[in-house]
Design an enzyme around this catalytic site. Structure first.
Site, short mmCIF file in Angstrom:
data_model
loop_
_atom_site.label_atom_id
_atom_site.label_comp_id
_atom_site.label_asym_id
_atom_site.label_seq_id
_atom_site.Cartn_x
_atom_site.Cartn_y
_atom_site.Cartn_z
N PHE A 150 0.35 -71.70 43.67
CA PHE A 150 1.21 -72.51 44.43
C PHE A 150 2.06 -72.08 43.43
O PHE A 150 3.39 -71.65 43.63
CB PHE A 150 1.27 -74.35 44.82
CG PHE A 150 1.71 -74.97 43.52
CD1 PHE A 150 3.44 -74.86 42.34
CD2 PHE A 150 1.16 -75.61 42.70
CE1 PHE A 150 3.47 -75.30 41.55
CE2 PHE A 150 1.35 -76.21 41.27
CZ PHE A 150 1.84 -76.38 40.76
N LYS A 174 -5.33 -65.85 51.64
CA LYS A 174 -5.31 -67.78 51.63
C LYS A 174 -4.00 -68.19 50.41
O LYS A 174 -4.25 -68.33 49.40
CB LYS A 174 -6.38 -67.73 51.72
CG LYS A 174 -6.75 -69.74 52.76
CD LYS A 174 -5.62 -70.60 51.90
CE LYS A 174 -6.05 -71.23 51.28
NZ LYS A 174 -4.37 -72.32 50.19
N GLU A 177 -0.86 -73.12 50.26
CA GLU A 177 -0.27 -74.10 51.94
C GLU A 177 0.86 -74.86 51.11
O GLU A 177 1.74 -74.98 52.07
CB GLU A 177 -1.45 -75.20 51.99
CG GLU A 177 -2.14 -76.79 51.20
CD GLU A 177 -3.02 -75.92 50.37
OE1 GLU A 177 -3.16 -74.78 49.81
OE2 GLU A 177 -3.24 -77.21 49.85
N SER A 227 -6.73 -73.95 40.44
CA SER A 227 -6.88 -75.12 38.83
C SER A 227 -8.25 -74.46 38.05
O SER A 227 -9.37 -73.84 39.13
CB SER A 227 -7.25 -76.42 39.23
OG SER A 227 -7.40 -76.48 40.29
N CYS A 282 0.63 -70.37 34.32
CA CYS A 282 -0.76 -70.94 33.74
C CYS A 282 -0.79 -70.49 32.30
O CYS A 282 -1.54 -70.68 31.51
CB CYS A 282 -1.96 -69.98 34.73
SG CYS A 282 -1.37 -68.37 34.69
N GLU A 383 -5.19 -80.06 31.43
CA GLU A 383 -3.80 -78.91 31.72
C GLU A 383 -3.56 -80.17 32.14
O GLU A 383 -3.30 -80.76 33.27
CB GLU A 383 -4.19 -77.87 32.31
CG GLU A 383 -2.74 -77.54 33.24
CD GLU A 383 -3.18 -76.13 33.52
OE1 GLU A 383 -4.43 -76.51 34.60
OE2 GLU A 383 -2.88 -75.45 33.72
P1 NAD Z 1 -4.85 -75.38 42.86
O1 NAD Z 1 -6.76 -75.27 42.52
O2 NAD Z 1 -5.01 -76.43 43.69
O3 NAD Z 1 -5.50 -74.62 44.27
C1 NAD Z 1 -5.42 -73.13 44.15
C2 NAD Z 1 -5.86 -71.94 46.10
O4 NAD Z 1 -7.30 -73.05 45.71
C3 NAD Z 1 -4.66 -73.02 46.73
O5 NAD Z 1 -5.27 -71.64 47.22
C4 NAD Z 1 -5.85 -74.22 47.24
O6 NAD Z 1 -5.07 -73.35 49.26
C5 NAD Z 1 -6.69 -73.51 47.36
N1 NAD Z 1 -8.28 -74.95 47.36
C6 NAD Z 1 -7.43 -76.26 46.54
N2 NAD Z 1 -8.17 -77.40 46.56
C7 NAD Z 1 -9.47 -76.70 47.41
C8 NAD Z 1 -10.82 -77.17 47.75
N3 NAD Z 1 -11.50 -78.33 46.72
N4 NAD Z 1 -12.05 -75.98 47.94
C9 NAD Z 1 -11.41 -74.90 48.05
N5 NAD Z 1 -10.44 -73.95 47.91
C10 NAD Z 1 -9.04 -75.48 47.25
O7 NAD Z 1 -4.56 -75.27 42.15
P2 NAD Z 1 -2.88 -75.26 42.15
O8 NAD Z 1 -1.94 -76.39 42.35
O9 NAD Z 1 -2.13 -74.31 43.28
O10 NAD Z 1 -2.32 -74.04 40.48
C11 NAD Z 1 -2.17 -75.04 39.35
C12 NAD Z 1 -2.94 -73.85 38.75
O11 NAD Z 1 -3.37 -73.04 38.74
C13 NAD Z 1 -3.48 -74.54 37.04
O12 NAD Z 1 -3.89 -75.26 36.83
C14 NAD Z 1 -2.84 -72.99 37.09
O13 NAD Z 1 -3.46 -73.13 35.49
C15 NAD Z 1 -3.39 -71.73 37.73
N6 NAD Z 1 -3.51 -71.04 37.39
C16 NAD Z 1 -3.07 -70.28 36.80
C17 NAD Z 1 -3.74 -68.52 36.62
C18 NAD Z 1 -4.35 -68.15 35.57
O14 NAD Z 1 -4.13 -66.67 36.09
N7 NAD Z 1 -5.28 -67.80 34.80
C19 NAD Z 1 -2.36 -68.73 37.17
C20 NAD Z 1 -1.78 -68.72 37.69
C21 NAD Z 1 -2.23 -70.36 38.32
#
Ligand code: NAD
Length: 500
Positions: A150, A174, A177, A227, A282, A383
């Site tokens: 997000f 994808k 959401e 994450s 991140c 985090e």
């Molecule tokens: P998230 O992991 O909750 O979601 C990321 C994606 O995975 C979304 O599209 C979501 O719909 C999907 N998802 C969520 N739960 C899932 C599940 N159980 N099974 C399958 N798919 C699932 O992350 P977020 O809250 O959207 O974003 C924040 C996180 O992203 C932070 O931890 C941040 O550090 C990380 N991030 C990392 C980088 C990097 O380059 N390393 C860059 C941006 C964000």
């Protein structure tokens, strides 16, 4: 009226047939403004089928055709910076200038993709044996998928699809959401730029959509950013299904400040990097490690600056920091500050009670600053992904380095010093994928790759840069002999081929 965000499949919007929707909230008001369609397995299959069909021609298209479309897309993106930034602010909450910054950094990768012909140049060795030449070429994979978080709803998808499609692949995105509208706008601009239908598709949704992409036999590679627990799951599952995977995870980025550093510059950098985008980056600095006797002075300088940050709705040009993405996330961030004193931290600033007049239901939290944080505190270990900066104290550089290297995360890190020798040592000794020297958020430019170490990235490839081209192509080596008509036939030889 509530806005509806639908899928983008085969070059047009497709209404969600499953009937399942998720709410999208304006974080500044707490109001549900939009309903986003959640894809079923059949809908994901339809997107993959559209991408597979499009690959038949896109995979064969010329480099000139592909880059010409990308140049047009770049111009459209440039003209639509504000429109995309407004969509981001309305659903993510970040301030407009920050949203514009995200679009600008995404555009850098489109620049790279416009010049993909340079990166896709093969290698040729002539006359490796008598009349034999060898060429190494790289070819696209087919249908590839991107799953994005997000916090950068425009930039992170642009870390992936411009390179993927420039290399000749077709793409299924994808997006998160929680803020899905920017991805749809991008799909429309790609179409306007002349991208053939089906080359870029968007399916919205949750785990159902993600799991189908991870197991679909026609998806050849998966890029994920999100994450750490989900990144680990994506890497394990997609790899078990035979796919190429790059899965970028979460972070805890440390900023080491040596006693000889310019403390005003270090405090400016710490505040900008910790509280920008409300800490939902991140690459945010979330832990400052103050070495030697400078701790008190540095914390005071950070406090003075942090207290002045103006918090308000992202579409108010005077706001410097917006709200958090959801109420649930806001409460989770607050819990780290609420529990900090009992864990041995000194609470210098507590932002948990912050409100914004006229926006009582927004997901607000103010600035928090925790000093003398023990490494055992949850506020240090997890985090937090909010505007909470922890400060740790060490006596020496070595102690600080050991502390940073003991972290399970290894995304970005920074050192602030005037000592070139110490900075050089740090860049070689620290266990992280991206290092800043007097640079607090060392996000690499588009033509260098982005990626962390340890629990911040699962897979062998960083994202974009040369790694991006490598990830989205596979190598092929062609060995050619054109015999001279005057040569006598070589005759049968059952020995293993030797070069002579
Ligand atoms: P998230 O992991 O909750 O979601 C990321 C994606 O995975 C979304 O599209 C979501 O719909 C999907 N998802 C969520 N739960 C899932 C599940 N159980 N099974 C399958 N798919 C699932 O992350 P977020 O809250 O959207 O974003 C924040 C996180 O992203 C932070 O931890 C941040 O550090 C990380 N991030 C990392 C980088 C990097 O380059 N390393 C860059 C941006 C964000």
């Amino acid at each position: 009226m509530t806005k509806i965000v639908n899928h983008w499949i085969g070059g047009k919007t497709v209404e969600g047939a499953s009937g399942t929707h998720g709410p999208v909230t304006d974080p500044a008001t707490g109001e549900v403004t939009t309903k986003v369609a959640f894809a079923s397995v059949d809908e994901v299959d339809a997107a993959v089928a559209a991408a597979k069909e499009a690959y038949l021609t896109w995979g064969q298209s010329s480099l000139a055709q592909r880059t010409s479309i990308l140049f047009t897309f770049r111009a459209l993106l440039d003209a639509n910076r504000d429109a995309i930034a407004e969509l981001i602010t309305a659903e993510h909450g970040k301030v407009h200038s920050d949203a514009l910054g995200e679009v600008a950094r995404g555009l850098e990768i489109v620049d790279l993709a416009c010049g993909i012909n340079v990166q896709l140049k093969g290698e040729l060795s002539t006359q490796v044996a008598s009349r034999v030449d060898v060429a190494s070429i790289r070819q696209p994979l087919g249908v590839v998928a991107g799953i994005t978080p997000f916090n950068f709803p425009a930039m992170v998808p642009m870390w992936m699809f411009p390179i993927a499609i420039a290399c000749g692949n077709t793409f299924v995105l994808k997006p998160s959401e929680k803020d899905p509208s920017a991805s749809l706008k991008i799909a429309e601009l790609l179409s306007e730029a002349g991208l053939p239908d089906g080359v870029f598709n968007v399916v919205h949704g949750d785990k159902v959509a993600v799991d189908r992409l991870l197991e679909h036999p026609d998806v050849k590679a998966v890029s994920f950013v999100g994450s750490t627990p989900i990144a680990r799951y994506i890497h394990t599952t997609a790899s078990a299904n035979g796919k190429r995977v790059q899965a970028l995870g979460g972070a805890k980025n440390h900023m080491l400040v040596l006693p000889d550093a310019d403390l005003d510059a270090a405090a400016d950098a710490a505040v900008s990097a910790a509280y920008g985008s409300a800490g939902e980056r991140c690459m945010a600095i979330s832990a400052v490690v103050a070495v030697g006797s400078i701790g008190d002075e540095l914390v005071e300088k950070i406090r003075e600056r942090a207290e002045k940050i103006k918090i308000g709705p992202g579409n108010d040009p005077t706001s410097e920091m917006g709200p958090l993405i959801t109420k649930v996330h806001r409460d989770k961030v607050a819990s780290y500050v609420e529990g900090a004193a009992a864990e041995g931290c000194e609470v210098v600033l507590d932002g948990t009670g912050h409100t914004v007049d006229g926006f009582e239901n927004g997901h607000w939290i103010g600035i928090s600053l925790l000093d003398k944080v023990p490494t055992s505190a949850k506020a240090y270990q997890d985090e937090i992904f909010g505007p909470v900066l922890t400060v740790l104290r060490t006596e020496t550089y070595e102690e600080a380095l050991d502390l940073i290297n003991a972290s399970p995360f290894g995304n970005g890190t920074a050192i602030f010093t005037r000592d070139g020798g110490a900075a050089r040592r740090f860049q070689l000794e620290v266990e992280a994928g991206m290092v800043g020297i007097n640079v607090p958020i060392p996000v690499p430019v588009g033509y260098h790759s982005f990626g962390g170490w340890k629990d911040s990235l699962f897979g062998d490839h960083h994202i974009y840069g040369n790694d991006g081209t490598h990830f989205y192509t596979r190598g092929k080596v062609v060995t050619t002999r054109w015999p001279d008509p005057a040569d006598a036939p070589a005759g049968v030889d059952l020995g293993f081929p030797r070069n002579h």
